[in-house]
Design an enzyme around this catalytic site. Structure first.
Site, mmCIF file in Angstrom:
data_model
loop_
_atom_site.group_PDB
_atom_site.id
_atom_site.type_symbol
_atom_site.label_atom_id
_atom_site.label_comp_id
_atom_site.label_asym_id
_atom_site.label_seq_id
_atom_site.Cartn_x
_atom_site.Cartn_y
_atom_site.Cartn_z
ATOM 1 N N PRO A 5 -36.677 55.211 -4.381
ATOM 2 C CA PRO A 5 -37.786 56.159 -4.563
ATOM 3 C C PRO A 5 -39.072 55.361 -4.762
ATOM 4 C CG PRO A 5 -36.475 55.973 -6.576
ATOM 5 C CD PRO A 5 -35.802 55.128 -5.550
ATOM 6 N N MET A 6 -40.150 55.742 -4.067
ATOM 7 C CA MET A 6 -41.414 55.006 -4.203
ATOM 8 C C MET A 6 -42.574 55.990 -4.288
ATOM 9 S SD MET A 6 -40.770 51.892 -1.511
ATOM 10 C CE MET A 6 -39.913 52.898 -0.288
ATOM 11 N N SER A 7 -43.325 55.889 -5.387
ATOM 12 C CA SER A 7 -44.462 56.792 -5.585
ATOM 13 C C SER A 7 -45.465 56.643 -4.452
ATOM 14 C CB SER A 7 -45.156 56.494 -6.915
ATOM 15 O OG SER A 7 -44.310 56.911 -7.960
ATOM 16 N N CYS A 44 -39.673 51.997 -14.004
ATOM 17 C CA CYS A 44 -41.055 51.876 -13.527
ATOM 18 C C CYS A 44 -41.885 50.982 -14.450
ATOM 19 C CB CYS A 44 -41.712 53.246 -13.425
ATOM 20 S SG CYS A 44 -43.429 53.133 -12.867
ATOM 21 N N ASN A 71 -31.140 46.051 -6.616
ATOM 22 C CA ASN A 71 -32.445 46.387 -6.061
ATOM 23 C C ASN A 71 -33.424 45.244 -6.346
ATOM 24 O OD1 ASN A 71 -35.112 48.380 -7.297
ATOM 25 N ND2 ASN A 71 -34.687 48.171 -5.136
ATOM 26 N N GLY A 72 -34.394 45.070 -5.447
ATOM 27 C CA GLY A 72 -35.429 44.052 -5.636
ATOM 28 C C GLY A 72 -35.367 42.961 -4.588
ATOM 29 N N ASP A 73 -36.446 42.810 -3.818
ATOM 30 C CA ASP A 73 -36.580 41.720 -2.827
ATOM 31 C C ASP A 73 -35.572 41.759 -1.681
ATOM 32 O OD1 ASP A 73 -38.631 40.795 -4.338
ATOM 33 O OD2 ASP A 73 -37.618 39.016 -5.106
ATOM 34 N N GLY A 123 -36.675 49.011 -1.052
ATOM 35 C CA GLY A 123 -37.920 49.727 -1.301
ATOM 36 C C GLY A 123 -39.025 49.312 -0.358
#
Length: 323
Positions: free
Chosen positions: A17-19, A101, A201-203, A225
Site C-alpha cells: 500500500p502506498m499513499s 509508516c 518488504n523493503g528494497d 512498493g
C-alpha cells in the site's frame, strides 16, 4: 500460495500500500496484470469514522478487487475498531493495521511506526480490531523504532496471540526512514517466533532481489512498493521469474503507450478532469522515466491542462520511441 485465514492468495509477490499511489485506478491496473492482493492507501481511522470524502474514496472497491484489504492507521483502539467495522460493512475482505509508516505527520500523531514504541497500546489496538470484525486482520510494521530498539519479534508474537493472520515486515527501523538498505536477514527473527505467514518488504526491485530477500528472511512472500512506480506489470513479472523461472520481458513500447493512456483515462473517469490531471502527472512521469527525451516530455506534461492535449502528447512521445 499464501493463506490469510480463509483467503488463499494465488502468489507470494504482493503490492505494497502506498499513499498517493495505490488508489482504485492503479489497483485495477495492477489487478489486470495478476496481483494476488490489493491494499488501499493508508487511511486515518478518525477520518474513516467521520466518513470524510477522501477516506471513503480511498477504500472504494469494485467487483474486480478481490481480495481487497483496507489499511488503517491510528492510535485509539476504539476508533480503530469502529473504522474496521465500517470497512467490513462496506465490503473489505481484510483489514490491515499500519504500524510501519515512518512519516513525521503520522508518527507525531502517535500512529504508524510510533506504535512500535508502545507495545501495550499496539496490542490493545490489535485486540480491539480483531474482536470488532469477522474478516481476517493483518499487520505491517518495521524492525523497530531504531537499531537500539529492535522489537519486531516481540510485537509479532503478540500479534499472533491477538489473532493477526499475516505480518509484513519492512526491513528498516523508523529512524532509517527510507535511507540505507533494508535488512532482510533480521526479518528471519520474526519468522522464527510465529507460525502465521510473514512477508518481507523493503528494497525489492527485481526477481533477484525477491529471491535474495526470501532466502535471507525465510519469509513466505515479498511485498514490493516503490519499484512499481510506473510499472504496474512488475508484480506479475517478478512472480513469473521467481516461481516459474521464466524470463518475462516488460511490455513493448506500443503496449506501454496503451497502459499509460488507459491508466490516465481511468483516473479521469474516477476523479474527474480537474482532480485527475494534477494527480496523473506523477504517474505519467514515472512511466516515461529512463526513456529518450523523457525529461522534456515530463516538463511539457506538467504544464498541460487539457485532457485531449495530454493524450496527444503521450501518443507522440511513445511514437517517437518506436522510430
Amino acid at each position: 500460495m499464501i493463506k490469510i485465514d480463509n483467503i488463499l492468495l494465488e502468489s507470494n509477490v504482493l503490492l505494497a500500500p502506498m499513499s498517493g499511489v495505490t488508489d482504485l485506478p492503479f489497483r485495477k491496473l495492477v489487478k489486470k496484470f495478476g496481483a494476488p492482493l490489493l491494499i488501499s492507501e493508508m487511511i486515518a481511522s478518525r477520518a474513516m469514522i467521520l466518513q470524510t470524502k477522501e477516506s471513503l474514496k480511498k477504500c472504494e472497491k469494485d467487483k474486480s478487487q478481490y481480495p481487497m484489504s483496507v489499511q488503517l492507521a491510528g492510535c485509539d483502539p476504539f476508533i480503530m475498531a469502529e473504522a474496521a467495522k465500517l470497512n467490513q460493512d462496506m465490503g473489505a475482505d481484510i483489514i490491515d493495521i499500519n504500524f510501519g509508516c515512518p512519516v513525521k505527520k503520522v508518527v507525531n500523531g502517535f500512529a504508524g511506526s510510533a506504535l512500535m514504541k508502545d507495545e501495550d497500546l499496539a496490542t490493545k489496538i490489535m485486540e480491539a480490531v480483531v474482536k470488532a470484525v469477522k474478516i481476517p486482520v493483518t499487520m505491517k510494521m518495521r524492525l523497530g523504532w531504531s537499531y537500539e530498539n529492535i522489537n519486531a519479534p516481540s510485537l509479532a508474537k503478540k500479534a499472533e496471540d491477538c489473532g493477526i493472520k499475516m505480518l509484513v515486515v519492512h526491513g528498516r527501523t523508523r529512524c532509517q526512514m527510507y535511507n540505507g538498505n533494508a535488512n532482510w536477514e533480521m526479518i528471519s527473527q520474526v519468522k522464527n517466533v510465529v507460525s502465521i505467514p510473514v512477508i518481507a518488504n523493503g528494497d525489492i526491485k527485481t526477481s533477484q532481489d525477491a529471491k535474495n530477500a526470501l532466502s535471507q528472511s525465510n519469509a513466505d512472500g515479498v511485498m514490493i512498493g516503490r519499484a512499481c512506480y510506473g510499472r504496474p506489470w512488475l508484480i506479475n513479472q517478478i512472480e513469473k521469474e521467481l516461481n516459474h523461472q521464466l524470463q518475462i520481458l516488460p511490455p513493448t513500447i506500443e503496449e506501454q503507450k496503451t497502459i499509460v493512456i488507459q491508466h490516465f483515462q481511468e483516473m479521469v473517469d474516477y476523479y474527474g478532469e480537474q482532480i485527475a490531471i494534477p494527480l496523473a502527472r506523477k504517474h505519467i512521469g514515472w512511466y516515461s522515466s529512463g526513456f529518450k527525451n523523457g525529461a522534456s516530455f515530463r516538463a511539457d506534461i506538467n504544464t498541460t491542462k487539457e485532457y485531449s492535449e495530454i493524450i496527444r502528447k503521450i501518443e507522440n512521445f511513445y511514437q517517437q520511441l518506436n522510430h
